[in-house]
Scaffold this motif. Structure first.
Motif, PDB file in Angstrom:
ATOM      1  N   UNK A 148     -16.747 -17.280 -33.756  1.00  0.00           N
ATOM      2  CA  UNK A 148     -17.140 -15.888 -33.532  1.00  0.00           C
ATOM      3  C   UNK A 148     -17.637 -15.670 -32.107  1.00  0.00           C
ATOM      4  N   UNK A 149     -18.208 -16.725 -31.504  1.00  0.00           N
ATOM      5  CA  UNK A 149     -18.636 -16.605 -30.105  1.00  0.00           C
ATOM      6  C   UNK A 149     -17.454 -16.232 -29.217  1.00  0.00           C
ATOM      7  N   UNK A 150     -16.360 -16.933 -29.383  1.00  0.00           N
ATOM      8  CA  UNK A 150     -15.178 -16.647 -28.581  1.00  0.00           C
ATOM      9  C   UNK A 150     -14.620 -15.257 -28.854  1.00  0.00           C
ATOM     10  N   UNK A 151     -14.635 -14.858 -30.115  1.00  0.00           N
ATOM     11  CA  UNK A 151     -14.120 -13.528 -30.482  1.00  0.00           C
ATOM     12  C   UNK A 151     -14.906 -12.410 -29.802  1.00  0.00           C
ATOM     13  N   UNK A 152     -16.223 -12.462 -29.905  1.00  0.00           N
ATOM     14  CA  UNK A 152     -17.043 -11.391 -29.333  1.00  0.00           C
ATOM     15  C   UNK A 152     -16.904 -11.376 -27.807  1.00  0.00           C
ATOM     16  N   UNK A 153     -16.869 -12.557 -27.191  1.00  0.00           N
ATOM     17  CA  UNK A 153     -16.774 -12.624 -25.735  1.00  0.00           C
ATOM     18  C   UNK A 153     -15.423 -12.135 -25.217  1.00  0.00           C
ATOM     19  N   UNK A 154     -14.346 -12.592 -25.839  1.00  0.00           N
ATOM     20  CA  UNK A 154     -13.019 -12.151 -25.376  1.00  0.00           C
ATOM     21  C   UNK A 154     -12.867 -10.640 -25.508  1.00  0.00           C
ATOM     22  N   UNK A 155     -13.352 -10.081 -26.618  1.00  0.00           N
ATOM     23  CA  UNK A 155     -13.249  -8.626 -26.805  1.00  0.00           C
ATOM     24  C   UNK A 155     -14.085  -7.887 -25.764  1.00  0.00           C
ATOM     25  N   UNK A 156     -15.292  -8.374 -25.517  1.00  0.00           N
ATOM     26  CA  UNK A 156     -16.158  -7.723 -24.524  1.00  0.00           C
ATOM     27  C   UNK A 156     -15.541  -7.798 -23.137  1.00  0.00           C
ATOM     28  N   UNK A 157     -15.055  -8.967 -22.763  1.00  0.00           N
ATOM     29  CA  UNK A 157     -14.445  -9.146 -21.440  1.00  0.00           C
ATOM     30  C   UNK A 157     -13.192  -8.292 -21.280  1.00  0.00           C
ATOM     31  N   UNK A 158     -12.341  -8.293 -22.293  1.00  0.00           N
ATOM     32  CA  UNK A 158     -11.100  -7.512 -22.240  1.00  0.00           C
ATOM     33  C   UNK A 158     -11.397  -6.030 -22.057  1.00  0.00           C
ATOM     34  N   UNK A 159     -12.503  -5.569 -22.666  1.00  0.00           N
ATOM     35  CA  UNK A 159     -12.873  -4.157 -22.581  1.00  0.00           C
ATOM     36  C   UNK A 159     -13.722  -3.845 -21.350  1.00  0.00           C
ATOM     37  N   UNK A 160     -13.989  -4.858 -20.521  1.00  0.00           N
ATOM     38  CA  UNK A 160     -14.675  -4.615 -19.260  1.00  0.00           C
ATOM     39  C   UNK A 160     -16.181  -4.773 -19.277  1.00  0.00           C
ATOM     40  N   UNK A 161     -16.736  -5.372 -20.305  1.00  0.00           N
ATOM     41  CA  UNK A 161     -18.193  -5.551 -20.362  1.00  0.00           C
ATOM     42  C   UNK A 161     -18.650  -6.626 -19.376  1.00  0.00           C
ATOM     43  N   UNK A 162     -19.857  -6.464 -18.919  1.00  0.00           N
ATOM     44  CA  UNK A 162     -20.498  -7.542 -18.165  1.00  0.00           C
ATOM     45  C   UNK A 162     -20.930  -8.599 -19.177  1.00  0.00           C
TER      46      UNK A 162
END
Length: 184
Positions: free
Chosen positions: A48-62
């Motif tokens: 789940x760590x990878x899932x949340x991070x990849x989604x955040x990064x893909x959407x432009x989150x810091x």
């Protein structure tokens, strides 16, 4: 200028059995980005760590990832983050994540996620902070924990206020609404 708000996400380094856990993690990552918040998490690129991070990064989150040296290989430390902090041990990891966040969210996870939840809950219970703590109760995952917490209070091992030290939310839209309310 509005200060940057950071959401600490504690969650599993495994995906769990239900596909809804990963979907919730991705939705949370997207929601963090949509709100202009920063993701602070365990820096792993698995579960789940990878899932949340990849989604955040893909959407432009810091993003800020925090990982102890001994887990860089096992959790596949994600290196494309905005900020990567490598700590000596797990305790320092939790402290750095906590100190760099405005709210704590706990997604489904195992013993590590429980450890993280109980540490920040204990700190809140003894008055060391007032940051909101949320359990994302995807598919009722945290119901046994909530029952245990009620039992602890009922048996006199904690004050009634323990129950109000965290908020259980069944889905990501509800969680994002709570975060908006607490962070505004």
């Amino acid at each position: 200028m509005t200060p940057l708000r950071s959401i600490c996400v504690f969650c599993g380094s495994r995906p769990g059995l239900s596909p809804s856990y990963a979907q919730s993690a991705r939705s949370l990552g997207q929601g963090i980005a949509d709100h202009g918040w920063r993701l602070v998490y365990g820096a792993g690129d698995v579960g789940l760590m990878g899932e949340v991070a990849r989604a955040a990064l893909t959407a432009g989150a810091r993003t800020m990832g925090v990982i102890p040296t001994h887990l860089m290989g096992m959790e596949k430390g994600k290196r494309d983050l905005g900020q990567l902090v490598i700590t000596e041990d797990m305790h320092e990891r939790k402290k750095v994540m906590f100190m760099n966040s405005d709210a704590i969210v706990v997604l489904p996870g195992g013993a590590g996620s429980l450890d993280e939840f109980f540490e920040v809950l204990t700190w809140r219970q003894i008055g060391l902070h007032t940051k909101p703590i949320f359990l994302l109760d995807t598919d009722g995952y945290w119901q046994p924990l909530i029952q245990l917490m009620n039992h602890v209070v009922a048996q006199g091992f904690a004050e009634e206020s323990l129950r109000s030290s965290y908020i259980s939310v069944p889905d990501v839209p509800g969680l994002l609404a709570h975060l908006e309310n607490h962070l505004s």
